[in-house]
Design a protein around this motif. Structure first.
Motif, PDB file in Angstrom:
ATOM      1  N   PHE A  67      -0.687  -8.924  11.034  1.00  0.00           N
ATOM      2  CA  PHE A  67       0.445  -8.009  11.174  1.00  0.00           C
ATOM      3  C   PHE A  67       0.527  -7.261   9.848  1.00  0.00           C
ATOM      4  O   PHE A  67       1.044  -7.786   8.864  1.00  0.00           O
ATOM      5  N   HIS A  68       0.020  -6.030   9.827  1.00  0.00           N
ATOM      6  CA  HIS A  68      -0.058  -5.329   8.550  1.00  0.00           C
ATOM      7  C   HIS A  68       1.350  -4.858   8.128  1.00  0.00           C
ATOM      8  O   HIS A  68       2.157  -4.486   8.973  1.00  0.00           O
ATOM      9  N   TRP A  69       1.608  -4.916   6.803  1.00  0.00           N
ATOM     10  CA  TRP A  69       2.884  -4.453   6.206  1.00  0.00           C
ATOM     11  C   TRP A  69       4.081  -5.026   6.982  1.00  0.00           C
ATOM     12  O   TRP A  69       4.963  -4.292   7.423  1.00  0.00           O
ATOM     13  N   THR A  92      -2.965  -1.452   0.959  1.00  0.00           N
ATOM     14  CA  THR A  92      -2.190  -0.320   0.442  1.00  0.00           C
ATOM     15  C   THR A  92      -1.640   0.590   1.548  1.00  0.00           C
ATOM     16  O   THR A  92      -0.658   1.283   1.318  1.00  0.00           O
ATOM     17  N   ASP A  93      -2.308   0.604   2.736  1.00  0.00           N
ATOM     18  CA  ASP A  93      -1.958   1.589   3.763  1.00  0.00           C
ATOM     19  C   ASP A  93      -2.023   3.009   3.184  1.00  0.00           C
ATOM     20  O   ASP A  93      -1.318   3.904   3.632  1.00  0.00           O
ATOM     21  N   CYS A  94      -2.856   3.197   2.156  1.00  0.00           N
ATOM     22  CA  CYS A  94      -2.962   4.506   1.527  1.00  0.00           C
ATOM     23  C   CYS A  94      -3.388   5.555   2.549  1.00  0.00           C
ATOM     24  O   CYS A  94      -4.070   5.218   3.511  1.00  0.00           O
ATOM     25  N   THR A 101      -7.107  -4.469   2.503  1.00  0.00           N
ATOM     26  CA  THR A 101      -7.441  -4.776   3.901  1.00  0.00           C
ATOM     27  C   THR A 101      -6.941  -3.730   4.896  1.00  0.00           C
ATOM     28  O   THR A 101      -7.130  -3.900   6.102  1.00  0.00           O
ATOM     29  N   HIS A 102      -6.300  -2.650   4.380  1.00  0.00           N
ATOM     30  CA  HIS A 102      -5.792  -1.635   5.319  1.00  0.00           C
ATOM     31  C   HIS A 102      -5.617  -0.324   4.564  1.00  0.00           C
ATOM     32  O   HIS A 102      -4.603  -0.107   3.894  1.00  0.00           O
ATOM     33  N   ALA A 103      -6.629   0.548   4.674  1.00  0.00           N
ATOM     34  CA  ALA A 103      -6.602   1.818   3.951  1.00  0.00           C
ATOM     35  C   ALA A 103      -7.033   2.936   4.894  1.00  0.00           C
ATOM     36  O   ALA A 103      -7.989   2.770   5.662  1.00  0.00           O
ATOM     37  N   HIS A 104      -6.311   4.055   4.838  1.00  0.00           N
ATOM     38  CA  HIS A 104      -6.713   5.237   5.612  1.00  0.00           C
ATOM     39  C   HIS A 104      -7.581   6.103   4.708  1.00  0.00           C
ATOM     40  O   HIS A 104      -7.153   7.129   4.201  1.00  0.00           O
ATOM     41  N   LEU A 105      -8.802   5.634   4.510  1.00  0.00           N
ATOM     42  CA  LEU A 105      -9.703   6.297   3.552  1.00  0.00           C
ATOM     43  C   LEU A 105     -10.062   7.708   3.978  1.00  0.00           C
ATOM     44  O   LEU A 105     -10.360   8.551   3.137  1.00  0.00           O
ATOM     45  N   GLY A 144      -8.698  -1.714  14.602  1.00  0.00           N
ATOM     46  CA  GLY A 144      -7.468  -1.323  13.918  1.00  0.00           C
ATOM     47  C   GLY A 144      -7.552   0.086  13.384  1.00  0.00           C
ATOM     48  O   GLY A 144      -8.647   0.578  13.126  1.00  0.00           O
ATOM     49  N   GLU A 145      -6.531   0.780  13.334  1.00  0.00           N
ATOM     50  CA  GLU A 145      -5.164   0.299  13.476  1.00  0.00           C
ATOM     51  C   GLU A 145      -4.714   0.499  14.912  1.00  0.00           C
ATOM     52  O   GLU A 145      -4.840   1.589  15.463  1.00  0.00           O
ATOM     53  N   VAL A 146      -4.186  -0.542  15.511  1.00  0.00           N
ATOM     54  CA  VAL A 146      -3.639  -0.475  16.863  1.00  0.00           C
ATOM     55  C   VAL A 146      -2.272  -1.146  16.825  1.00  0.00           C
ATOM     56  O   VAL A 146      -1.930  -1.794  15.837  1.00  0.00           O
TER      57      VAL A 146
HETATM   58 ZN   LIG Z   1      -1.892   2.214   8.534  1.00  0.00          ZN
END
Ligand SMILES: [Zn+2]
Length: 258
Positions: free
Chosen positions: A155-157, A203-205, A7-11, A93-95
């Motif tokens: 609220f990510h991570w 992952t916030d990869c 649900t949160h990746a910097h592809l 997002g991401e904000v």
């Molecule tokens: Zn991020």
């Protein structure tokens, strides 16, 4: 097993996007939400999602880390792009807010809050969920999103206080687990305390994880988030997968069983 959602990746920061997406598919990832942090990555996200329809879902954002790099005209251009294109995205997002000393030195609390308020207003106008960054700013971030009238948000991570976690759950929000769930005490505590129906995986990869052995993450590593989460919760991985994917589908409006 139920397909997982990162649900949160910097592809846009993947070295080899096609390889990363292919590996994710083989690992059982059923969908990836590509979050953006500035004009460039937002543009990239829209392009990438067009290449992988029904698999890569674009989110548009402006990261608190990006604010200090922008002059006034660029800031307006960034917010304008999100305003014009948010209807094409699955989320804002991401904000968020970041009160790390190094960030505050270049972008103070006031400017961060001002930008966040403008962005949250866009999420409301377009009825989009929000992927929120809140490092060391958990209480202020919660206050801001409640004041803005936001109802759909993660609220990510999350690594913040238990008291703020209780409040954000009461407000109807979610948190997400990263591969740091394998070893990071505050993150593990949050995962232990959050109800299963408010937990997502991510992952916030390409963030680097690992204590002894560092590795550059990619969406397939959401399996590590799942395994660590199941261990913390003391439930089978299948059950953790079913819950977290259903939660992601509910929050982001994805097709059920993607
Ligand atoms: Zn991020």
């Amino acid at each position: 097993m139920t397909g997982l959602i990162d649900t949160h990746a910097h592809l846009d920061e993947m070295e080899d996007l096609a390889a990363a997406v292919g590996k994710a598919g083989l690992a059982g990832v059923a969908g990836i939400i590509a979050v953006g942090q500035d004009l460039n990555s937002n543009t990239r996200n829209l392009e990438m999602s067009a290449s992988y329809p029904g698999y890569v879902y674009p989110a548009l954002g402006l990261h608190p880390w990006a604010i200090s790099r922008l002059d006034e005209a660029q800031l307006e251009q960034n917010i304008g792009f999100i305003s014009d294109n948010l209807h094409r995205a699955i989320a804002l997002g991401e904000v968020g807010l970041d009160y790390d000393k190094r960030v505050l030195k270049t972008a103070g609390r006031d400017i961060q809050k001002e930008v966040l308020r403008r962005l949250l207003a866009l999420a409301l106008r377009h009825d989009k969920p929000v992927s929120l960054h809140s490092r060391y700013a958990w209480k202020d971030a919660l206050q801001e999103v409640i004041n803005a009238g936001i109802t759909k948000l993660v609220f990510h991570w999350y690594t913040g206080f238990s008291s703020t976690l209780t409040e954000l759950i009461e407000a109807g929000y979610y948190i997400s687990a990263t591969p740091a769930a394998e070893y990071h005490d505050e993150h593990r505590r949050a995962i232990r305390e959050v109800p299963l129906d408010r937990l997502l995986l991510e992952t916030d990869c390409p963030v680097y994880y690992g204590r002894e052995q560092r590795y550059r993450s990619q969406p397939s590593d959401v399996v590590r988030s799942l395994q660590a989460t199941a261990a913390i919760k003391g439930i089978p991985e299948e059950e953790a997968a079913t819950f977290t994917t259903a939660n992601a589908c509910r929050l982001f409006g994805l097709p059920v069983n993607p």
